[in-house]
Write an enzyme that holds these catalytic residues in place. Structure first.
Site, short mmCIF file in Angstrom:
data_model
loop_
_atom_site.label_atom_id
_atom_site.label_comp_id
_atom_site.label_asym_id
_atom_site.label_seq_id
_atom_site.Cartn_x
_atom_site.Cartn_y
_atom_site.Cartn_z
N ASN A 176 -2.57 -29.22 -28.11
CA ASN A 176 -2.56 -29.75 -29.47
C ASN A 176 -1.86 -31.10 -29.40
OD1 ASN A 176 -2.26 -30.34 -32.14
ND2 ASN A 176 -0.81 -28.69 -32.60
N LYS A 228 -1.66 -33.35 -31.60
CA LYS A 228 -1.11 -33.81 -32.89
C LYS A 228 -1.50 -35.27 -33.12
CE LYS A 228 2.34 -30.27 -32.40
NZ LYS A 228 3.67 -29.75 -32.64
N HIS A 268 -1.79 -24.50 -38.75
CA HIS A 268 -0.61 -24.89 -37.98
C HIS A 268 0.56 -25.06 -38.96
CE1 HIS A 268 2.18 -27.19 -35.58
NE2 HIS A 268 1.52 -26.74 -34.52
N GLU A 270 2.76 -27.20 -39.25
CA GLU A 270 2.93 -28.56 -39.79
C GLU A 270 1.96 -28.80 -40.94
OE1 GLU A 270 2.60 -30.60 -36.03
OE2 GLU A 270 4.50 -29.71 -35.41
N GLU A 272 3.07 -18.71 -33.48
CA GLU A 272 3.98 -19.83 -33.21
C GLU A 272 5.21 -19.71 -34.11
OE1 GLU A 272 1.82 -23.43 -31.42
OE2 GLU A 272 1.59 -23.56 -33.57
N GLY A 311 8.46 -27.67 -30.95
CA GLY A 311 9.02 -29.01 -30.72
C GLY A 311 10.54 -29.03 -30.64
N SER A 337 7.23 -24.72 -27.75
CA SER A 337 7.98 -25.18 -26.57
C SER A 337 7.55 -24.51 -25.26
CB SER A 337 9.49 -25.01 -26.79
OG SER A 337 9.92 -25.83 -27.86
P1 PGA Z 1 5.34 -27.67 -28.88
O1 PGA Z 1 4.27 -27.56 -30.05
O2 PGA Z 1 4.71 -27.11 -27.63
O3 PGA Z 1 5.68 -29.13 -28.77
O4 PGA Z 1 6.52 -26.84 -29.30
C1 PGA Z 1 3.44 -26.43 -30.17
C2 PGA Z 1 2.55 -26.58 -31.38
O5 PGA Z 1 2.97 -27.20 -32.36
O6 PGA Z 1 1.40 -26.10 -31.39
#
Ligand code: PGA
Length: 246
Positions: free
Chosen positions: A8, A10, A92, A94, A164, A170, A209
């Site tokens: 992903n 982003k 997601h 976000e 998640e 993140g 992460s």
């Molecule tokens: P990350 O993000 O691996 O940077 O924690 C995962 C995601 O948002 O799908």
């Protein structure tokens, strides 16, 4: 079934960086694990072109619940398919947090995407506060019931769930393999009840992460079928390591 690693990206990378990634990745990708990439929507045609002779799938990070019409700024499932995309990430955290997407709205988006034969990765997960107050399973169950209510799953392969935990995205903090496995087993049980013919075989990815140094332990869990990866998918070298089955 091979483990599935989904990048992903982003809102990162320009076209030059997309090309550099593809060149470096394709030199060493061995197909031991399945790899999919979700770049920014405008880069989907470029990525489709760059990966055209590989088995990598390219997809989007969001789509509209509408098929076409006067919806300024939206991207339809059909235009995603037109551009070469074959899957979409929906729900997601976000999107839920910054763009007000609710599980009810996501239910409509999932319906539209599935009806267009796109694969859907539907994301669920709890906040830190919810985990600390022991609400994880209730929150996840609720997101699954609302998002998947009344969905017609013709092909089990077309629906993938990503668990998640929001506090792990993140932040460098990961759910322990045991914590993740517990939620994945619970999700599998819900899917099996909801879709008696196909639910048990649906893929459930872990996200939050995931990095080269924790991926093996996570993917060795019985109900973890792959990972949705943000930060560690941006460098070809790191994503290659994740896609390599030791
Ligand atoms: P990350 O993000 O691996 O940077 O924690 C995962 C995601 O948002 O799908």
């Amino acid at each position: 079934m091979k483990k599935l690693l989904v990048a992903n990206w982003k809102m990162n990378k320009n076209m030059q960086e997309c090309s550099e990634f593809a060149n470096e990745f394709l030199k060493r990708f061995s197909h031991q694990r399945e790899a999919w990439i979700a770049p920014q929507a405008l880069h989907i045609p470029l990525l489709t072109h760059l990966f055209k002779n590989s088995h990598l799938k390219i997809g989007a990070q969001n789509i509209s619940e509408f098929n076409e019409g006067a919806y300024t700024g939206e991207t339809s499932s059909r235009s995603l398919i037109d551009a070469g995309g074959s899957f979409v990430i929906l729900g997601h955290s976000e999107r839920r947090q910054y763009f007000g997407e609710t599980s009810t709205k996501l239910n409509a988006k999932i319906k539209t995407a599935l009806s267009q034969k796109l694969s859907v990765i539907y994301c669920v997960g709890e906040t830190l506060k919810e985990r600390e107050s022991k609400q994880t399973l209730a929150i996840v169950a609720n997101q699954l019931h609302q998002g998947l209510n009344d969905q017609n799953i013709a092909d089990a392969q077309n629906l993938i769930i990503a668990y998640e935990p929001i506090w792990a995205i993140g932040t460098g903090k990961t759910a322990s393999p045991t914590e993740a496995q517990e939620v994945h087993a619970f999700i599998r049980e819900i899917l099996s009840n909801k879709f008696p013919y196909s639910g048990y075989g649906m893929r459930i990815l872990y996200g939050g992460s995931v990095k080269p140094d924790n991926v093996e332990e996570l993917l060795s869990q019985k109900d973890i079928d792959g990972a949705l990866v943000g930060g560690a998918s941006l460098k070809a070298k790191d994503f290659l390591t994740l896609c390599f089955d030791k």
